[in-house]
Write a protein that holds these residues in place. Structure first.
Motif, PDB file in Angstrom:
ATOM      1  N   LEU A 276      -1.560   0.405  -1.747  1.00 46.81           N
ATOM      2  CA  LEU A 276      -0.762  -0.191  -2.916  1.00 46.81           C
ATOM      3  C   LEU A 276      -1.784  -1.377  -3.521  1.00 46.81           C
ATOM      4  O   LEU A 276      -1.725  -1.458  -4.678  1.00 46.81           O
ATOM      5  CB  LEU A 276       0.520  -0.647  -2.439  1.00 46.81           C
ATOM      6  CG  LEU A 276       1.667   0.311  -2.181  1.00 46.81           C
ATOM      7  CD1 LEU A 276       2.741  -0.528  -1.549  1.00 46.81           C
ATOM      8  CD2 LEU A 276       2.226   1.125  -3.339  1.00 46.81           C
ATOM      9  N   TYR A 277      -2.470  -2.165  -2.609  1.00 41.37           N
ATOM     10  CA  TYR A 277      -3.129  -3.110  -3.136  1.00 41.37           C
ATOM     11  C   TYR A 277      -4.366  -2.350  -4.054  1.00 41.37           C
ATOM     12  O   TYR A 277      -4.658  -3.066  -5.149  1.00 41.37           O
ATOM     13  CB  TYR A 277      -3.694  -4.008  -2.028  1.00 41.37           C
ATOM     14  CG  TYR A 277      -4.800  -4.850  -2.538  1.00 41.37           C
ATOM     15  CD1 TYR A 277      -4.480  -6.007  -3.434  1.00 41.37           C
ATOM     16  CD2 TYR A 277      -6.191  -4.726  -2.205  1.00 41.37           C
ATOM     17  CE1 TYR A 277      -5.467  -6.853  -3.911  1.00 41.37           C
ATOM     18  CE2 TYR A 277      -7.219  -5.752  -2.490  1.00 41.37           C
ATOM     19  CZ  TYR A 277      -6.876  -6.588  -3.228  1.00 41.37           C
ATOM     20  OH  TYR A 277      -7.884  -7.569  -3.694  1.00 41.37           O
ATOM     21  N   VAL A 278      -5.144  -1.346  -3.759  1.00 39.54           N
ATOM     22  CA  VAL A 278      -6.096  -0.956  -4.225  1.00 39.54           C
ATOM     23  C   VAL A 278      -5.601  -0.151  -5.558  1.00 39.54           C
ATOM     24  O   VAL A 278      -6.241  -0.325  -6.661  1.00 39.54           O
ATOM     25  CB  VAL A 278      -6.724   0.259  -3.378  1.00 39.54           C
ATOM     26  CG1 VAL A 278      -7.812   0.995  -4.115  1.00 39.54           C
ATOM     27  CG2 VAL A 278      -7.437  -0.454  -2.204  1.00 39.54           C
ATOM     28  N   VAL A 279      -4.423   0.427  -5.524  1.00 43.57           N
ATOM     29  CA  VAL A 279      -3.924   1.033  -6.845  1.00 43.57           C
ATOM     30  C   VAL A 279      -3.674  -0.125  -7.772  1.00 43.57           C
ATOM     31  O   VAL A 279      -3.878   0.149  -9.040  1.00 43.57           O
ATOM     32  CB  VAL A 279      -2.610   1.573  -6.514  1.00 43.57           C
ATOM     33  CG1 VAL A 279      -1.865   2.191  -7.789  1.00 43.57           C
ATOM     34  CG2 VAL A 279      -2.975   3.145  -5.709  1.00 43.57           C
ATOM     35  N   SER A 280      -2.977  -1.262  -7.332  1.00 44.40           N
ATOM     36  CA  SER A 280      -2.725  -2.323  -8.218  1.00 44.40           C
ATOM     37  C   SER A 280      -4.067  -2.923  -8.960  1.00 44.40           C
ATOM     38  O   SER A 280      -3.865  -3.430  -9.833  1.00 44.40           O
ATOM     39  CB  SER A 280      -1.941  -3.523  -7.517  1.00 44.40           C
ATOM     40  OG  SER A 280      -2.876  -4.209  -6.559  1.00 44.40           O
ATOM     41  N   MET A 281      -5.037  -2.825  -8.446  1.00 47.53           N
ATOM     42  CA  MET A 281      -6.460  -3.198  -8.817  1.00 47.53           C
ATOM     43  C   MET A 281      -6.900  -2.498 -10.341  1.00 47.53           C
ATOM     44  O   MET A 281      -7.407  -2.928 -10.994  1.00 47.53           O
ATOM     45  CB  MET A 281      -7.593  -3.022  -8.133  1.00 47.53           C
ATOM     46  CG  MET A 281      -7.365  -3.936  -6.502  1.00 47.53           C
ATOM     47  SD  MET A 281      -8.723  -3.547  -5.526  1.00 47.53           S
ATOM     48  CE  MET A 281     -10.223  -4.358  -6.414  1.00 47.53           C
ATOM     49  N   TRP A 282      -6.180  -1.531 -10.557  1.00 43.27           N
ATOM     50  CA  TRP A 282      -6.217  -0.711 -11.699  1.00 43.27           C
ATOM     51  C   TRP A 282      -5.352  -1.199 -12.948  1.00 43.27           C
ATOM     52  O   TRP A 282      -5.579  -0.830 -14.197  1.00 43.27           O
ATOM     53  CB  TRP A 282      -5.916   0.722 -11.539  1.00 43.27           C
ATOM     54  CG  TRP A 282      -6.983   1.536 -10.802  1.00 43.27           C
ATOM     55  CD1 TRP A 282      -6.920   1.630  -9.076  1.00 43.27           C
ATOM     56  CD2 TRP A 282      -8.384   2.249 -10.958  1.00 43.27           C
ATOM     57  NE1 TRP A 282      -8.110   2.342  -8.761  1.00 43.27           N
ATOM     58  CE2 TRP A 282      -8.804   2.716  -9.945  1.00 43.27           C
ATOM     59  CE3 TRP A 282      -9.160   2.210 -12.135  1.00 43.27           C
ATOM     60  CZ2 TRP A 282     -10.093   3.316  -9.823  1.00 43.27           C
ATOM     61  CZ3 TRP A 282     -10.142   2.769 -12.133  1.00 43.27           C
ATOM     62  CH2 TRP A 282     -10.625   3.544 -11.131  1.00 43.27           C
ATOM     63  N   GLU A 283      -4.643  -2.053 -12.705  1.00 46.30           N
ATOM     64  CA  GLU A 283      -3.689  -2.580 -13.619  1.00 46.30           C
ATOM     65  C   GLU A 283      -4.577  -3.574 -14.471  1.00 46.30           C
ATOM     66  O   GLU A 283      -5.179  -4.528 -14.014  1.00 46.30           O
ATOM     67  CB  GLU A 283      -2.392  -3.166 -13.021  1.00 46.30           C
ATOM     68  CG  GLU A 283      -1.600  -2.518 -12.314  1.00 46.30           C
ATOM     69  CD  GLU A 283      -0.440  -3.150 -11.675  1.00 46.30           C
ATOM     70  OE1 GLU A 283      -0.182  -4.326 -12.408  1.00 46.30           O
ATOM     71  OE2 GLU A 283       0.218  -2.660 -10.867  1.00 46.30           O
ATOM     72  N   PRO A 284      -4.688  -3.380 -15.771  1.00 46.05           N
ATOM     73  CA  PRO A 284      -5.130  -4.219 -16.854  1.00 46.05           C
ATOM     74  C   PRO A 284      -4.919  -5.987 -16.678  1.00 46.05           C
ATOM     75  O   PRO A 284      -5.773  -6.570 -16.847  1.00 46.05           O
ATOM     76  CB  PRO A 284      -4.960  -3.675 -18.323  1.00 46.05           C
ATOM     77  CG  PRO A 284      -4.525  -2.177 -18.010  1.00 46.05           C
ATOM     78  CD  PRO A 284      -3.884  -2.403 -16.551  1.00 46.05           C
TER      79      PRO A 284
END
Length: 295
Positions: A148-156
């Motif tokens: 979840l943390y790694v995926v959230s890093m894609w958020e602009p």
């Protein structure tokens, strides 16, 4: 350590990780030699196809790619960027593709390190599945939270956010659960070793302590503790610690293989009998072909 600065912290992390990586490579090459030189061709083939060696080889690939990414970041920041402000912004940007890959590799190394601890715990406790229920649950939770943390890093919206001085809930929970897993596994493995040694063999206290530290992956536990403390203290020392965590996990696990390869055993040949449960024989000599103890 708050005033260390992100640029000096990254430079220190590069130097420290490179030194550790050299040690890791030496250990890995030594273990390949030990496995190739031990026994006949059938034994050698089994050694190189064993679960633990394949795991160590996979971890070595993760560590190598992580080190390459760290070196690339340094060359990009200090060669292609114009000034200190641009370099600082680059290292603070949590959404840059290099940072995302680096954090993904960090998560992968933690998951693999925890898996090795759980596997060794399972072996040391006579393949008792009940002893590993709790750490397996923790491992699954670390995977979910870390993903979840790694995926959230894609958020602009995270562009330019500090990666290390503002740990999110997901990061904190992941490190906490991983810490509990390593503490749980390390403690029970050390307890098992101490109890078995006390019953079977008398040896140098220094060698006994060294074997316990190596076989229980105490180095991995110590470094994970260092990472957690530095991160939640808001120190850039956490950056140094987290950048070097994958290679420290690799060294911790390869030390176990090296111990076996050099012929260290948990007891002398007189003590090659099963532990008190009668389910598993922990000791391993350098000429043994058994793989259960090489974990």
């Amino acid at each position: 350590m708050r005033d260390i600065g992100i640029l000096p912290a990254n430079l220190a992390g590069i130097v420290l990780e490179s030194c550790f990586y050299g040690t890791f490579l030496l250990l890995f090459i030594s273990n390949v030699y030990f496995l190739a030189a031990r026994g006949d061709s059938q034994t050698t083939r089994h050694n190189f196809t064993s679960l633990m060696f394949l795991g160590a080889a996979g971890l070595s690939l993760v560590i190598t790619v992580h080190w390459v990414i760290v070196i690339y970041q340094a060359f990009f920041a200090f060669t292609y960027l114009d000034d200190k402000a641009a370099e600082t912004t680059f290292y603070l940007d949590a959404t840059h593709w290099t940072e995302i890959i680096k954090q993904t590799l960090l998560l992968t190394s933690i998951l693999m390190g925890d898996s090795f601890v759980i596997y060794r715990l399972w072996i040391f406790w006579g393949r008792n599945r009940y002893i590993v229920i709790l750490p397996i649950g923790s491992l699954i939770a670390v995977f979910v939270l870390g993903t979840l943390y790694v995926v959230s890093m894609w958020e602009p919206r995270l562009g330019g956010a500090t990666t290390y001085t503002q740990p999110t809930f997901w990061v904190g929970a992941s490190f906490g659960l991983s810490f509990l897993t390593t503490i749980y596994g390390t403690g029970l493995i050390a307890f098992r070793i101490v109890r078995t040694r006390t019953r079977t063999v008398m040896e140098s206290p220094l060698m006994a302590l060294l074997a316990i530290l190596v076989e229980s992956a105490a180095l991995q536990t110590f470094w994970l503790t260092f990472v957690a403390i530095a991160d939640f203290a808001g120190s850039y020392a956490g950056l140094i610690a987290s950048d070097t965590l994958p290679v420290v996990i690799g060294i911790s696990n390869l030390l176990i293989h090296t111990r076996v390869g050099l012929g260290w055993s948990q007891s002398s040949s007189k003590s090659q009998r099963s532990a008190s449960t009668g389910k598993i024989s922990i000791p391993l000599t350098s000429n043994s072909n058994r793989q259960d103890s090489q974990v």
